[in-house]
Structures are given as C-alpha cells and as structure tokens.
Scaffold this motif. Structure first.
Motif, PDB file in Angstrom:
ATOM      1  N   VAL A 142       0.851  -1.187   0.000  1.00  0.00           N
ATOM      2  CA  VAL A 142       0.000   0.000   0.000  1.00  0.00           C
ATOM      3  C   VAL A 142       0.889   1.239   0.000  1.00  0.00           C
ATOM      4  N   VAL A 143       0.655   2.131  -0.950  1.00  0.00           N
ATOM      5  CA  VAL A 143       1.489   3.336  -1.070  1.00  0.00           C
ATOM      6  C   VAL A 143       0.616   4.568  -1.268  1.00  0.00           C
ATOM      7  N   PRO A 144       1.066   5.724  -0.761  1.00  0.00           N
ATOM      8  CA  PRO A 144       0.404   6.977  -1.150  1.00  0.00           C
ATOM      9  C   PRO A 144       0.777   7.295  -2.596  1.00  0.00           C
ATOM     10  N   ALA A 145      -0.143   7.914  -3.334  1.00  0.00           N
ATOM     11  CA  ALA A 145       0.139   8.204  -4.746  1.00  0.00           C
ATOM     12  C   ALA A 145      -0.209   9.634  -5.103  1.00  0.00           C
ATOM     13  N   GLY A 146       0.749  10.326  -5.691  1.00  0.00           N
ATOM     14  CA  GLY A 146       0.549  11.681  -6.203  1.00  0.00           C
ATOM     15  C   GLY A 146       1.094  11.696  -7.614  1.00  0.00           C
TER      16      GLY A 146
ATOM     17  N   PRO B 139       3.339  -8.179  -6.236  1.00  0.00           N
ATOM     18  CA  PRO B 139       2.274  -7.932  -5.255  1.00  0.00           C
ATOM     19  C   PRO B 139       1.142  -7.135  -5.898  1.00  0.00           C
ATOM     20  N   ARG B 140       0.009  -7.206  -5.249  1.00  0.00           N
ATOM     21  CA  ARG B 140      -1.083  -6.302  -5.597  1.00  0.00           C
ATOM     22  C   ARG B 140      -0.730  -4.925  -5.039  1.00  0.00           C
ATOM     23  N   LEU B 141      -0.792  -3.895  -5.873  1.00  0.00           N
ATOM     24  CA  LEU B 141      -0.470  -2.539  -5.420  1.00  0.00           C
ATOM     25  C   LEU B 141      -1.759  -1.794  -5.114  1.00  0.00           C
ATOM     26  N   ILE B 142      -1.838  -1.253  -3.910  1.00  0.00           N
ATOM     27  CA  ILE B 142      -2.975  -0.406  -3.561  1.00  0.00           C
ATOM     28  C   ILE B 142      -2.463   1.020  -3.447  1.00  0.00           C
ATOM     29  N   ALA B 143      -2.885   1.854  -4.399  1.00  0.00           N
ATOM     30  CA  ALA B 143      -2.494   3.259  -4.401  1.00  0.00           C
ATOM     31  C   ALA B 143      -3.563   4.043  -3.659  1.00  0.00           C
ATOM     32  N   VAL B 144      -3.134   4.912  -2.764  1.00  0.00           N
ATOM     33  CA  VAL B 144      -4.097   5.664  -1.966  1.00  0.00           C
ATOM     34  C   VAL B 144      -3.902   7.158  -2.215  1.00  0.00           C
ATOM     35  N   GLN B 145      -5.008   7.829  -2.450  1.00  0.00           N
ATOM     36  CA  GLN B 145      -4.960   9.281  -2.637  1.00  0.00           C
ATOM     37  C   GLN B 145      -5.834   9.972  -1.601  1.00  0.00           C
ATOM     38  N   ALA B 146      -5.532  11.234  -1.360  1.00  0.00           N
ATOM     39  CA  ALA B 146      -6.443  12.061  -0.572  1.00  0.00           C
ATOM     40  C   ALA B 146      -7.671  12.329  -1.437  1.00  0.00           C
ATOM     41  N   ALA B 147      -8.863  12.104  -0.901  1.00  0.00           N
ATOM     42  CA  ALA B 147     -10.091  12.321  -1.684  1.00  0.00           C
ATOM     43  C   ALA B 147     -10.164  13.753  -2.220  1.00  0.00           C
ATOM     44  N   ASN B 148      -9.524  14.675  -1.510  1.00  0.00           N
ATOM     45  CA  ASN B 148      -9.530  16.082  -1.944  1.00  0.00           C
ATOM     46  C   ASN B 148      -8.651  16.339  -3.163  1.00  0.00           C
ATOM     47  N   CYS B 149      -7.868  15.344  -3.554  1.00  0.00           N
ATOM     48  CA  CYS B 149      -7.034  15.505  -4.758  1.00  0.00           C
ATOM     49  C   CYS B 149      -6.777  14.105  -5.308  1.00  0.00           C
ATOM     50  N   ALA B 150      -7.740  13.598  -6.063  1.00  0.00           N
ATOM     51  CA  ALA B 150      -7.728  12.169  -6.391  1.00  0.00           C
ATOM     52  C   ALA B 150      -7.941  11.879  -7.876  1.00  0.00           C
TER      53      ALA B 150
END
Lengths: 374, 374
Positions: free
Chosen positions: A221-225, A250-261
């Motif tokens: 799981v990683v933050p994504a910008g 691996p399965r990659l789960i990219a996570v964004q802030a909903a305010n900038c997604a």
C-alpha cells in the motif's frame, strides 16, 4: 550493472542513447529505460546495508562512482493496527527525510557520470530537498524552482544544502515552465520525468523482497501523487519476477487524498488516462498533484497487477496519522494516506498475508501541520 | 545477555538489585551497572542491521521483549573536510531524529520488563522525544517535564507520540525538582541518571568497531553536554577491549561550545570535578548544560583514555554546520560542535588514522535555528 541499452519513448517508441542526459523525447513523450538488471542473491548476505547492495541491478555505468549518503535498507517493522498485523516500511528514515533519496542518489550519480556540473529540479517539497542533498554530496550546483506560494520553512533545508532556490510567481504550471526553460542549459533532474529516478526508487521493492525472506508480499500500500513511489515499487517487483527471484508481483494499492484524487477518479471510471482534478487542498501535501504526468502508466501498473486505488478523507488521514504517531512512527501526513488506505483494506475482508504499507516522509518535516492537527 | 549483577553506587559503593527500577542510590549517588557483556563475533554477519544485533551485550533480561523501532546500525560515511579524510557516524538518522533513541530503546525495554506502566523524564529536547517515541512503541504512559521557556515547536513531537508535557515555571532546576517528585510514583527514565541509558548508547561503539572492520579507531570526536554520548562511547570501547575484540580504546575528544563549557574549564584546570558554568547561551542547545551530573565521570573517561576537551566558538560552530550541510549532511547545530572540534584537531598535527566524528541530531529538528544562521 546488468545489461543496458537506451531510453525509449513511451509515446513514439523512439530510442535514445543512455549516456545522453535527456529527460524526454523529441516528440515530448515520457521516457522509459530499456535495462536488464542483474542480481546474485548469494552475494547479498555480507553486503553493505544500503540500497547500493543492489548496484548490479541499477543502471549506472560500471566505472561510475556512486553518490551515497548511506541511504536505504530502511527498517521493515512489524506493527499491530486495528488488531491486524502489518509491516511498516520506514522509508521516511533517509538522510534528507524522505524516500526520495533513493531516486536522487541514483539520478545525481548518473548526472555526475555524464560530466554534468549543474542540475535543476522543480519541487517545493521532499524531491527538492533530496536533489539538493545529493547534489551537495556530489559537488554539483543545484537550483530548485518552487512556486512563490511555497512556505519559507520548506525551503530552509534546500538552501542549507547550498541549492539555489528560485521562487516563480503564478501557478504551479508557471514553475514547471520556468524549470523547463532552465533545463535547456542544465541537466533536468526531474523526479517525475526522469526514468533514472524510478530506477532508484525501485530499490524499495528489492529491500522488501529481501527483508521478507526473499519473497514478494501479497499486498503493498502506497500513497500516490506523481506516482514515483508506485511506479518504483512496480518496476522493482517486475524485475524480481523477471530475474526469477519472486514468484509474482504484489497487488499494489495506491491511496490518494479524496480532496485531490485524479488517479482514483480515472480508476473507478475505467479510464486509461487521468484528467486534471479540480482541487489540491489536502493536509497530505506530498500527494496533492492535480494532473500527474505519468497517470496512464500508474493506472496500467495498478490494473495489470490486480491492484486498486482508494481515496481517503482528511479525517481518515488525520486519524491514521495519530495512530502512527501513537505507535512511535513519527511521519508526515502524506505517509498517513497509505495507512488510512490500509485500514480501509482491512475492512474489505480477511487477509491471507501480512500487508506492507510504505511510510514516505519524516514527521520532523511537518511540525506546523502536525501541531495544527492536534 | 551476558553476566549481570546489580547497580552499584559511584559514591558509597552500595549495591542494589538489577530488577529494582531505581535511578539513584539512597545516599543520592549516581549508579553504575556491574555487568559483563557477551558477544560472539561469528554471529554478527547475518544479524539484523539494528543495534539489537548486540543483544547479548545489552543488560536486558533474557526473556524480555525488546522495544524496537528499527533503530541503529547507522551509516558510517566517508567525507573529506578541509582536505582531510574523516568518518562521519550519522547518528542523527534515527526514528525520533537523534542518537538518544539508542538509550531510550534499551531503557524503555527495561522499564517494560519491570512491569512499569508509566515513565517520567525531564528534557525539552532530543531525550524527551526519544523517550516519548519508545514509550509509545511500548504502550507505556510517558510524561515529559520541560522548563516553561521551552519553545512550543520542540514539544510538538513529544505530544504527537502521546506523551504528557508538563511545563514547569522557573529555572531548569525547578524542572529537575518537579520530575524527581513525580519519580516517587513513576519510573524515572532519566537519560542522565539511569545507567541503562548509557548501555543503550554504548552500541554506537560496537557499530563503529564492526563498521571499521572490527577494530577501534584511534580518535572519536563527540559533542559533550550531559555526557551521555561520551560515556556511552567510552563504555562500549572499554567492553570491547575487555572482551578481547579491540586492542585499545580510542582517544576521546569531547567538544563543548565555549559559551557553555564546564567540562573544558575543569579539564584545562586539571580539576577532578566540573563546577557550574555561568552561561548557557549557544546555538548548540543539545550541549548547553551548565552543571553536568556526571562531570567527574566524564573527566575520568577522557583522561584515562588519553583524550582531551576542546571549546569552540559560536562562529566555529556555524562554519562547521555550513560545511556539513554543503556536503549533504543535514544535522542540527549541536552535531556541528563535534565537527568544529574535529577541524581544530586537524590543525594540531598529522593524523595517523582517519578520525571519527559522531553526528547527533537531525537538521529537521532545528529549522528555525538553521534559518537564522543563514
């Protein structure tokens, strides 16, 4: 290093020599690197505990000196969150305070091998500090272009390293234009455009593989910008599979802030490309990217590995940040984006393997924001 | 762990059981620990790259869990300063941002092994953050007593970890009295008084020994305030000699800011004890200690090893800080004290071995001070 050929344009397939310091194709397209890494696992046991233990898997001319501040092989630490056992990869524990040192160490080493004496970069955040740090270590001049709105506190570190800081009036886009103009004379050490940066970041995948007993985890799981971490992790595991060292990505789960997604919006819409997102107002400044240059590449990496994209609220980011701090992991809010996504992931069903979340920036970079979150 | 006996009072020689969580003798004297470490060098090659690779040399009950955030085995990095090759031990690269994590990891692990559920500490700086971090990791309540004059920015990190912060009006001495009152009910996790802290810090000597190819360097330069680093380095090398792993102890060069230099004053006067210094006004906040509790012990450690004490000006500290930053080492001003002393040392004559300077705290802890130094 392994077998190395050339840069290849993602848009027009044109090929450019490796030792030409370009950052994009003549057609304006993004570049990838055709490169076959090598790695002899038998040689790892006594190797130095930095990312340079994987030197043969990194695209740097064999005779080149590395530019190193002792970066990498960061701790992979067990933690229990919401009653679930996870791994936290502490990639905030780097000389300049973020995982971006992985990319900067390799990219600045490459620039020095080319005989470059000055680099330019655009970033008001962690990438600018990382590039300034490694330029200092390499003895190269560095100029970082930042939007005029960047807070002065964030520029202290870059200036201390000796980097020139150019504040550009107007939008973020104006800053991007200014640095590209400068890039006509200087080496553009872009953490977004330059494929060498991604090759540096990929070492986090090699480390995870080694730290987990020479296997790939099921889920990362990683933050994504801008996607530099996501694409680095993806590249590293693809190489490990190709080398026959890991059974699958691996399965990659990219996570964004909903305010900038923008990535999340494109993913749920089934689109092949991102489109500019209307807002960038989030406490997770490191992923507040409205229009990522490599959006299509990020979407492809996630989909082909069976991954997904999540968007988390500011409240979820704040909660995850507090949780991390209360466990002793002092990270900046951007790192909490990944953990907020991880907590969502818990609720989706039983886990068959302990997931990994990657922490990206030190909390000491964000004293004011952390104070304001209480 | 190795053979372990008890605490012993430095003043009256009284002996106290190891599993009694006391921090001083009934007579008020400082405690040492009678402890014989064990280390099998053959087992180090595959060991985890943290300070816990030396677990058998650390005084923690065998059955106790360690409290770890992945700390230690920090990079030992070559650098060239003023044309001289040196080693910089990057002990600012720790989870909480300073080498104090070494002591906190062991001391909080010991507190947890005792069944303690709350600790108190007095520090407005790095030790408070380290103790708060490891208390969070261990699930212990932590309260840090700070002088009312402490800047709010320095308290953000402690509070984020969940520590209670008590601001005590009046002098630094008033804070010390307040924490001692609290210590009647809680475990006093003092980085100055508690010998376990020094045993954690000693791991920096074990790492230097291992990173230099299993030998002691000739010279180690450290900043000195309360002396926790100096005494830890001294203890570690004394143990390595006793274990037959190093031929001799290094010469220790303790460096103080001339503006707050009680150790230097006592050393040049040939005194056996320090006396309170009239000023504490230096940019190197981490060593601004007017009256170190273990002054006599520090003087003895330096003298028996053939070392010395230097006092450097604010200008020398500022110059050394800029030099470090321009080489890519982003540290706080206190770390520059050691390097300012190292530069003095260069000028005293030819070196027969590459000296080591220990960097102690991350620059990200000192954004305001670094900005003000320009």
């Amino acid at each position: 290093m392994g077998g190395l050929t050339a840069f290849r344009c993602r848009a027009c397939d044109a090929v450019h020599p490796f030792l030409e310091g370009r950052w994009r194709c003549d057609c304006g397209g993004l570049l990838d690197l055709d490169f076959a890494p090598a790695l002899d696992p038998a040689r790892l046991s006594g190797a130095v505990p930095t990312l340079w233990r994987y030197r043969t898997a990194l695209p740097l001319p064999k005779e080149a000196d590395v530019v190193s501040l002792g970066e990498g092989f960061t701790p992979l630490t067990p933690a229990r969150l919401d009653g679930v056992d996870v791994w936290l990869k502490q990639d905030h524990l780097f000389p300049s305070g973020s995982y971006k040192d992985r990319g900067a160490s390799l990219l600045i080493g490459y620039a020095r091998a080319l005989g470059v004496d000055a680099v330019v970069e655009d970033s008001s955040g962690n990438a600018g500090s990382a590039m300034a740090a490694y330029s200092a270590a390499a003895g190269l001049a560095c100029t970082v272009y930042v939007p005029e709105s960047a807070s002065p506190g964030k520029l202290v570190q870059m200036a201390a390293y000796g980097a020139g800081v150019v504040r550009v009036p107007g939008s973020r886009e104006a800053t991007a234009l200014a640095v590209r103009e400068a890039a006509a004379q200087s080496f553009y050490a872009s953490h977004v455009w330059h494929p060498l940066f991604t090759h540096g970041v990929k070492t986090v995948a090699y480390e995870l593989w080694e730290q987990l007993g020479r296997r790939a985890p099921e889920t990362v799981v990683v933050p994504a910008g801008n996607g530099s971490l996501l694409l680095g992790v993806d590249l590293g595991f693809r190489e490990l599979v190709r080398l026959g060292l890991a059974a699958r990505r691996p399965r990659l789960i990219a996570v964004q802030a909903a305010n900038c997604a923008p990535l999340h919006a494109a993913f749920v819409a089934g689109a092949a490309e991102t489109t500019p997102f209307p807002s960038t107002v989030t406490v997770a400044e490191g992923v507040a990217i409205a229009d990522p240059a490599r959006g299509a590449q990020m979407l492809a990496a996630i989909r082909t590995g069976g991954g997904s994209v999540l968007a988390v609220s500011e409240a979820e980011i704040g909660d995850a940040l507090r949780l991390l701090h209360r466990r002793g992991f002092y990270v900046e809010p951007t790192s909490a984006v990944a953990v907020a996504g991880l907590r969502r992931h818990f609720r989706e069903g039983p886990l068959t393997d302990r997931p990994v979340a990657i922490l990206t920036g030190h909390g000491l970079k964000a004293t004011d924001r952390i104070a304001s979150l209480g």
